[in-house]
Structure formats: C-alpha cells, structure tokens
Write a protein that holds these residues in place. Structure first.
Motif, PDB file in Angstrom:
ATOM      1  N   UNK A  30      79.171   0.256 -56.719  1.00  0.00           N
ATOM      2  CA  UNK A  30      79.182   1.709 -56.510  1.00  0.00           C
ATOM      3  C   UNK A  30      80.538   2.307 -56.871  1.00  0.00           C
ATOM      4  N   UNK A  33      80.684   2.450 -60.635  1.00  0.00           N
ATOM      5  CA  UNK A  33      79.810   3.506 -61.157  1.00  0.00           C
ATOM      6  C   UNK A  33      80.393   4.884 -60.880  1.00  0.00           C
ATOM      7  N   UNK A  36      82.696   5.584 -63.537  1.00  0.00           N
ATOM      8  CA  UNK A  36      82.010   5.880 -64.801  1.00  0.00           C
ATOM      9  C   UNK A  36      81.546   7.343 -64.814  1.00  0.00           C
ATOM     10  N   UNK A  37      81.030   7.819 -63.682  1.00  0.00           N
ATOM     11  CA  UNK A  37      80.585   9.221 -63.619  1.00  0.00           C
ATOM     12  C   UNK A  37      81.765  10.180 -63.731  1.00  0.00           C
ATOM     13  N   UNK A  40      82.403  10.370 -67.284  1.00  0.00           N
ATOM     14  CA  UNK A  40      81.328  11.117 -67.940  1.00  0.00           C
ATOM     15  C   UNK A  40      81.519  12.624 -67.749  1.00  0.00           C
ATOM     16  N   UNK A  47      79.872  18.488 -65.567  1.00  0.00           N
ATOM     17  CA  UNK A  47      78.710  18.897 -64.782  1.00  0.00           C
ATOM     18  C   UNK A  47      79.012  18.724 -63.308  1.00  0.00           C
ATOM     19  N   UNK A  49      76.875  18.173 -61.202  1.00  0.00           N
ATOM     20  CA  UNK A  49      76.013  17.085 -60.737  1.00  0.00           C
ATOM     21  C   UNK A  49      76.710  15.735 -60.831  1.00  0.00           C
ATOM     22  N   UNK A  50      77.484  15.556 -61.912  1.00  0.00           N
ATOM     23  CA  UNK A  50      78.207  14.291 -62.076  1.00  0.00           C
ATOM     24  C   UNK A  50      79.303  14.169 -61.022  1.00  0.00           C
ATOM     25  N   UNK A  52      79.353  15.491 -58.095  1.00  0.00           N
ATOM     26  CA  UNK A  52      78.720  15.198 -56.805  1.00  0.00           C
ATOM     27  C   UNK A  52      78.183  13.766 -56.754  1.00  0.00           C
ATOM     28  N   UNK A  53      77.574  13.343 -57.875  1.00  0.00           N
ATOM     29  CA  UNK A  53      77.045  11.972 -57.922  1.00  0.00           C
ATOM     30  C   UNK A  53      78.136  10.964 -57.667  1.00  0.00           C
ATOM     31  N   UNK A  56      78.816  10.856 -54.016  1.00  0.00           N
ATOM     32  CA  UNK A  56      77.795  10.133 -53.233  1.00  0.00           C
ATOM     33  C   UNK A  56      77.998   8.627 -53.352  1.00  0.00           C
ATOM     34  N   UNK A  57      78.213   8.171 -54.607  1.00  0.00           N
ATOM     35  CA  UNK A  57      78.341   6.724 -54.817  1.00  0.00           C
ATOM     36  C   UNK A  57      79.567   6.194 -54.091  1.00  0.00           C
TER      37      UNK A  57
ATOM     38  N   UNK B  36      76.807  -5.256 -60.862  1.00  0.00           N
ATOM     39  CA  UNK B  36      76.416  -3.900 -61.270  1.00  0.00           C
ATOM     40  C   UNK B  36      74.919  -3.625 -61.110  1.00  0.00           C
ATOM     41  N   UNK B  39      73.728  -3.613 -57.476  1.00  0.00           N
ATOM     42  CA  UNK B  39      74.095  -2.516 -56.582  1.00  0.00           C
ATOM     43  C   UNK B  39      73.548  -1.182 -57.092  1.00  0.00           C
ATOM     44  N   UNK B  40      73.470  -1.028 -58.421  1.00  0.00           N
ATOM     45  CA  UNK B  40      73.124   0.292 -58.960  1.00  0.00           C
ATOM     46  C   UNK B  40      71.641   0.591 -58.839  1.00  0.00           C
ATOM     47  N   UNK B  47      68.847   7.073 -53.804  1.00  0.00           N
ATOM     48  CA  UNK B  47      68.944   8.453 -54.280  1.00  0.00           C
ATOM     49  C   UNK B  47      67.560   9.058 -54.492  1.00  0.00           C
ATOM     50  N   UNK B  59      69.336  18.310 -58.593  1.00  0.00           N
ATOM     51  CA  UNK B  59      69.537  17.544 -59.827  1.00  0.00           C
ATOM     52  C   UNK B  59      70.699  16.559 -59.735  1.00  0.00           C
ATOM     53  N   UNK B  60      71.635  16.785 -58.793  1.00  0.00           N
ATOM     54  CA  UNK B  60      72.759  15.830 -58.710  1.00  0.00           C
ATOM     55  C   UNK B  60      72.238  14.449 -58.306  1.00  0.00           C
ATOM     56  N   UNK B  63      70.164  12.989 -61.437  1.00  0.00           N
ATOM     57  CA  UNK B  63      71.063  12.652 -62.550  1.00  0.00           C
ATOM     58  C   UNK B  63      71.864  11.377 -62.216  1.00  0.00           C
ATOM     59  N   UNK B  64      72.323  11.274 -60.977  1.00  0.00           N
ATOM     60  CA  UNK B  64      73.076  10.079 -60.583  1.00  0.00           C
ATOM     61  C   UNK B  64      72.183   8.842 -60.670  1.00  0.00           C
ATOM     62  N   UNK B  67      71.879   7.805 -64.264  1.00  0.00           N
ATOM     63  CA  UNK B  67      73.076   7.083 -64.708  1.00  0.00           C
ATOM     64  C   UNK B  67      73.112   5.673 -64.134  1.00  0.00           C
ATOM     65  N   UNK B  71      73.288   2.366 -66.458  1.00  0.00           N
ATOM     66  CA  UNK B  71      74.398   1.406 -66.374  1.00  0.00           C
ATOM     67  C   UNK B  71      73.896   0.046 -65.913  1.00  0.00           C
TER      68      UNK B  71
END
Lengths: 330, 186
Positions: A30, A33, A36-37, A40, A47, A49-50, A52-53, A56-57, B36, B39-40, B47, B59-60, B63-64, B67, B71
């Motif tokens: 996590x 990742x 990575x976001x 990105x 974005x 969204x990215x 926020x993502x 979260x992770x 990876x 966990x992903x 999510x 959408x967050x 979208x996550x 991704x 990955x």
C-alpha cells in the motif's frame, strides 16, 4: 509445559505459517502504491481522485503496519538472545517504527490537502524517504527468514525453544565429563543449548532420556536445538532432516553427513556430558528399523506425539535407562 | 544440437536462474515482488466494498481500485519468471514441488480473473461513480483464491523451507565449524 495459547496463535502455529510476514504484504504494497499514485497525479492536470486515493492507501498501510507489529514483536521475543537475528530483528523493528512515524506525520499533513489536484511535492519526497527506509528494513526482515530461518518449521515444535546459550567449561573436569547445571529438572521435549569451551551442543530430554548432539544440522546448518523429536530422532526445523540422536546417523535426508553426538550420563542426579569422545555407533539393525518406520509416514508427527504421551503415562526409571545407555557406549 | 551449444544453453539457463532467483541480491525475488499483487488486489476489494456500500458518486474509490488492479497485474507478470526459477530448483520427489504447482495454477486463475475485472473497469471508464456488482464479485472471488494460493506459497517457505539457508550456507557452515560441529559438504 507448552507455550501459551495466545502466543502460539500470534506465532501462527495452528496454521503452520507465521502471521507477521503474512500481514506485512499490506503496508509494503500500500505504501508503494500510494507513492505511485502521487507520481501519477503529476501527469497532466492531475486529479483530486488520485490525491485522495493515495491518502486512502497510506491510511490503510499505517493501520496494517500497526497490526503487523504485534505478531512481529512476539516473533522477535522468541529469538535466542545470542542469535544474530536478535540484533537484525531489533534493527528491523526500529526502522519500521521510524517508517510508521514518518507515514503518520505524512498522513496527518495530507488531511489538509485532500482537495489538491497534485500531490504536495514535500509530502511526496517524504514518502520516497520512508520507502527507502522501508526497503532496507524489509530486506532485513527477509534476511531473517531466508538466511536465518526465523519462524521456519517452528510449528512442529510443541515445547519452548532455548532462549539463551549456557556457557560451560570442561577445564575443571579431569574425567572429561561436564556437569550441566539444572539439566535434571528440564521438562520432556525441551532442549538446552550449551557452549562448552566453544563447542556448541544441543542437550535434549526425550521420553525421559537425555541426548547430546551438535546444534547445527549438516544440510544447511539449521538449529537442531529448536527441532522436534520422534523415535529417538531429532528433526531439523528447516528441511526436516532426521538424525538418530544416539549415533548421529542420518535417518532421512536432505542431510548426508552424520551429526556429532556426545555421551550423557547421570551421576548423583546430575546430567553430565562427555565432550572428548563421540558415542559409539548403534547396531545397524536398529537404524534400519527406525528408517523403515520413518519412511512410512515421513511428514507426520502426530504418531510420535501419541507415543511420547504413552511413554509418559508408563512410569519408567528414566535415570537408570540413561545411565545404562551411556555405560554401553562409553 | 552439438555438445558445445548444449553447454552454452546450460550456462545461459544457470545465469537466468541466478538472476531470477535473486542470488545476486541475497534475497529471493519472488516473495519480494508478490508483496504488490497480494496487497493491492485485496485493497481493490476493500475499495470496491466501500464504494458499493456507500453508493453515490465516489470516483476516487473506483479510480484507486483501477490503479491497484493495474499495478497488481503488472507486478504479478514480473513475479511469474522469478517464481518459476525458484520452483525449478525444488527436487521432483518433494511435497513442496506439488504445492508449488497448485500455487502456480491458482495464481494463473486469479490473474485471469483480475484481467477480466480490469477490462470491465476500462470499458466502464476508470473513474466510474461506483463499483458494479460484477466487479465487486470478481474482486471477491479473485482475492479469496489469492489468499489460498498465498498461503500455499507461505507454506513452501515456513513449512518446507524452500530457499531457506541457501545463500547463508557458507556463513552458517563457518559458524558450525567454529562450534566444533560436522559441517555440510561443500
């Protein structure tokens, strides 16, 4: 006495798999990742969204990192004091606490920037630094498993492992016998790890009898003092090589070289080990019989557990038998 | 094939194994890379669940998840050759050989499930407002199977000792030698 239920659950013994390496997949993956976001979000307009993502992770990673720390700490407590992995584990733990602290701050700082379209550069750099530390500490954790076999085959052992090495000397014993203090009181199925003038010996008590042999397996040097016992044999926790504890012969591979064994005698209720000479080899018939019995069910231990209990139920004069054995051999 | 070209092939295979097993790195690569996907994909499932339960426009979350699945697929593909290289060194008569085969088979199915999952998400657009039921079910089934195969992979290490003590054999042999023990043959 067997280990407490809570401890053996936290060590994952019932499922034959330690819990710590299972849970750590989550924080590691996590956090990677999340970075990575972050990257990105720098592409194009970014974005929200990215951003926020990534948050979260990271939050999930911190939470699971905290969860993973509990079984990890229990595993660390069970490493022998003089083992190099005790030190490696302390580094692993300290670095991980730093990583979690950095991510905690990082997470807090991000809370105020959840409406950004691109990740704050300073916070992204903080993530990179934390990932670097995490990589080192994860590598150390991997070393503990793949180099030192921490947690490997642990579930086959039902009694506590020796947590320290007892240092003794043969200098004061003219007859070559070294007295092991308090060895007469250890429980069945337990082992002591002894260092007698640099020679490292595992002393095991199985079915009331004492056996002394070298601590290192002859396959990849796994710790025999942390092994399990069946039919008068010791099984290495790493790759299940089985050795006859009296003669040192290999009963079951992958090891090919016999282990050194040492004569044990009980004199005046004290357990004494003779360091200078190895024990004489037992008759070949006995070895062949043991081999035949073992090859039937080479991966099962339950039967031996039943035999051990049966032997416990029958009152036998264990001291006599141990002395008789050593008399035959010496 | 002539004898020299055969030995050349042998050298190449040995070199590939050395690289893929991570012997140069002092740590097997397969369990490192599998952090990876392991966990992903569960993260994507969580999510999806949140997105599905909360409803509305988030959408967050989707979208996550998109991704995470992408990955996961990429790292899983990298992990395949390293896993095969480790598996090829297990002796055929060992039980771990069979466990490895099952591990591999389940992982192949899980990979396909997440490819399908990913394709569905791409068709719907990565930033769709919420996860669909089909996507959620695919993630759940995939993660369920992944847990089984990951457990089997862990059993190979912690129960059967695959790769344990391989790199450290010289170190521990020296320790054993100093401790007056018989040591493994070179």
């Amino acid at each position: 006495m067997s280990d407490s239920v809570v401890k053996s659950l936290l060590q994952g013994k019932p499922i034959k798999h330690p819990l710590h390496p299972m849970i750590v997949h989550l924080p590691i993956g996590l956090f990677v990742m999340s970075f990575i976001l972050d990257v990105a979000s720098y592409v194009g307009h970014g974005s929200v969204n990215l951003v926020r993502g990534s948050y979260y992770l990271m939050a999930g990673g911190v939470a699971m990192g905290l969860v993973a720390s509990i079984p990890g700490f229990v595993d660390w407590l069970d490493i022998r004091d003089d083992h190099r992995s005790k030190g490696l584990g302390a580094w692993h733990m300290s670095l991980n606490l730093v990583v979690l602290a950095v991510y905690g701050v990082n997470l807090y700082a991000r809370w105020w920037k959840l409406d950004y379209f691109k990740c704050d550069v300073a916070l992204c750099v903080t993530s990179v630094v934390a990932l670097g530390i995490l990589f080192v500490s994860g590598y150390i954790g991997g070393m503990m498993v793949y180099h030192d076999g921490i947690g490997v085959g642990r579930h086959r052992r039902h009694t506590p492992k020796p947590l320290r090495t007892i240092v003794l000397s043969a200098a004061d014993s003219p007859d070559g016998y070294v007295t092991v203090p308090d060895a007469q009181t250890i429980e069945d199925g337990k082992t002591l790890r002894l260092d007698i003038d640099g020679t490292v010996i595992a002393l095991a008590k199985v079915n009331g009898e004492y056996y002394a042999f070298q601590d290192f397996c002859t396959h990849r040097c796994g710790p025999l003092s942390e092994g399990s016992f069946q039919y008068g044999q010791v099984m290495c926790p790493w790759h299940r090589s089985c050795f006859d504890m009296s003669t040192g012969q290999v009963i079951h591979g992958p090891a090919k070289v016999p282990i050194k064994t040492y004569a044990v005698s009980i004199i005046d209720g004290q357990v004494r080990i003779k360091l200078r000479e190895g024990a004489a080899p037992a008759p070949a018939a006995r070895s062949a019989e043991a081999h035949a019995r073992l090859s039937e069910r080479p991966w099962k231990l339950e039967q031996s557990e039943m035999e051990r209990r049966a032997a416990k139920a029958e009152p036998s004069s264990s001291q006599e038998s141990a002395s008789a054995r050593s008399n035959n051999l010496v | 094939m002539s004898e020299t070209s055969q030995s050349k092939m042998g050298h190449l295979i040995e070199l590939a194994k050395w690289a893929l097993q991570g012997r140069w790195f002092g740590h097997p690569l397969h369990p490192l890379l599998t952090h990876l996907p392991t966990s992903l994909w569960p993260a994507a499932l969580v999510l999806d669940c949140i997105s599905f339960i909360k409803g509305g426009d988030h959408p967050s979350l989707t979208l996550t998840a998109w991704w995470c699945i992408l990955a996961g697929l990429a790292s899983a593909m990298v992990a395949v050759p390293t896993g095969l290289a480790d598996w090829s060194d297990i002796k055929p008569q060992k039980p771990a050989r069979k466990i490895g085969l099952i591990h591999m088979g389940i992982n192949a199915v899980v990979f396909c499930i997440f490819v399908a999952n990913f394709v569905l998400r791409c068709l719907a657009g990565p930033s769709e407002p919420r996860a669909t039921f089909v996507q959620l079910i695919l993630s759940a089934v995939g993660v369920g199977m992944l847990l089984v195969s990951g457990y089997l992979g862990g059993l190979m290490i912690y129960d059967h000792g695959i790769r344990v003590g391989k790199e450290s054999k010289p170190y521990w042999s020296r320790v054993a030698q100093l401790a007056g023990a018989h040591t493994p043959p070179k």
